[in-house]
Design a protein around this motif. Structure first.
Motif: not given
Length: 258
Positions: A172-194
């Motif tokens: 993947i080109h770097e400028e495309v990578k920069r569009t995405v922020t990756f984070k660890k998150h547990n759907l069942l346990a962690d709060p969701f953003d709004k």
């Protein structure tokens, strides 16, 4: 042999961020031993030195250790609906879309969202949050190296725009990578953003109990803006969507009731 593998784990973590100690040792060791023997190496240390010299060997290692199998534009017709109907509707209200790829695995899904959006917006204006429970999948997504089979559904013009070929892999080109922020998150346990305009969560909920699904649909709905859209997988139709303040607008697309 034990020391050889432990040292290999340490070096791989420093180089890629991937922590092999999180996998069952016997199975992972067996998978990687068969790979390095096939490539003509006699130990994990030799194999790591080979990976330092040869990027293609590093990509082969990443492919072997990743259990998740995904692809870009999975179920292509649904992505066509996203591009032709959903995105134009969302952009007509707001050009600064807040988007979440929940359970993003090794990155094919959020990068596909970026591809679709790049037909409407410059890459510099695209921001996507991508989360997963598996830290190793996230690290692989950040590296952004994929085999050709993952790109079968990618339109030819998009393939040229988003990827460059490095030996037998597509990066993947770097400028495309920069569009995405990756984070660890547990759907069942962690709060969701709004206040999301679009949440994409596909082919994940099938693994959860009905009780967990019910809870997640409520949380997804609460995380959407009024008029925001939830895009689910092709085995995950939501029955009685109205109980979650959602309404179906296309097959597998649900809008939060305004």
């Amino acid at each position: 042999m034990e020391q050889d593998y432990r040292l290999f784990i340490e070096k791989v973590k420093r180089k890629t961020g991937i922590d092999l100690s999180l996998y069952k040792e016997t199975q992972m060791k067996r998978r990687l031993t068969s790979l390095y023997q096939k490539k003509g190496f006699h130990s994990f240390q030799e194999f790591f030195q080979g990976m330092e010299r040869d990027r293609e060997l590093l990509y082969a290692f990443l492919d072997r250790m990743t259990i998740n199998v995904s692809e870009f534009y999975r179920n292509r017709k649904r992505w066509d609906v996203l591009e032709e109907k959903i995105i134009p509707r969302l952009l007509s209200k707001n050009r600064n879309l807040k988007i979440w790829s929940a359970a993003c695995s090794t990155g094919e899904e959020p990068y596909t969202i970026a591809m679709v959006l790049s037909n409407f917006l410059p890459l510099s204006e695209i921001k996507i949050l991508a989360t997963d429970l598996d830290e190793n999948a996230i690290q692989k997504a950040k590296i952004g190296a994929y085999q050709e089979r993952s790109l079968q559904e990618v339109p030819e013009q998009m393939k040229r725009k988003i990827f460059f070929k490095d030996q037998n892999h597509y990066l993947i080109h770097e400028e495309v990578k920069r569009t995405v922020t990756f984070k660890k998150h547990n759907l069942l346990a962690d709060p969701f953003d709004k206040n999301f305009d679009l949440i994409v969560c596909r082919n994940v909920l099938i693994y959860f109990t009905e009780e967990a699904k019910n809870s997640l649909y409520k949380k997804f709905s609460a995380s959407l803006k009024p008029g925001g859209v939830l895009f689910v997988g092709s085995t995950e139709q939501i029955f009685n969507a109205s109980q979650y303040k959602l309404e179906p607008i296309e097959t597998f697309f649900y809008q939060k009731i305004e």
